[in-house]
Write an enzyme that holds these catalytic residues in place. Sequence first.
Site: not given
Length: 228
Positions: A33-35, A99
């Site tokens: 995943s991402n932040a 995102a």
Amino acid sequence: FAHGKGPRPLEGRTIIVTSGPTREPIDPVRYISNASSGRQGTAIAEALASHGAIVKFVTGPAEFAKPRGCEIFPVETAVEMEGAVIAALPADAAIFTAAVADWRIAAPSDAKLKKDVSGTAPELDFVANPDILATVSHLPAGERPALVIGFAAETGNLETHARNKLARKGCDWLLANDVSPGSGVFGGPDTRILFLDGTATDDWGPQSKTAVAEKLADRIAKHFAAGS
Ligand code: CTP
Ligand code: CA
């Protein structure tokens, strides 16, 4: 202005907003995943709702995922996000702040991967995820929202990357921000937007994500009021 008060120039308009990260499973307990915090998407959704729009908010698992006054569609993966966006059509506008993970694991395991006693690390095969913004931008007239708006987080030459991305994605407007280390944009309350449409580039300067949301909602209202 407060919810339900003041002018409601987007009354009767349906607007889809994607937000947050996506989460791509490796096995039942692990993912990539991402932040993304969902802060900008949430602020935009609330600004649109306070302008009277019917907002369909499609969100990955984010810290900020509950905009007031919006219909919320929680998803996990990019494939699910694409399905939820298509299901939310038709819409007058669609804004893509999510995102989205560019790749997913080709074949997630149904069983939890076990650590190899010899210390060998697993090899993961990736496949490309659907590009939701490009897909919606290239829908046939009649199915395509009249206004399709993308976001871009870039490092390096912001304007060049952003101008290329606008053309490649086929969207109408692109809001680009610089996420170089030290910018504090990722997750933080402030940002600096470079706004691009088909002809011009406009530096909105440093400001809060809430201010960006208000400015964008006003601009969308003006666009529709102008009869587009
Ligand atoms: N986007 C999307 N679906 C994807 C990837 C991106 O809808 N699979 C949207 C994002 O929500 C954003 C815009 O496309 O509005 C730009 O995303 P970005 O990651 O900057 O673009 P990419 O084409 O993936 O390019 P890169 O990551 O290589 O810069
Ligand atoms: Ca990307």
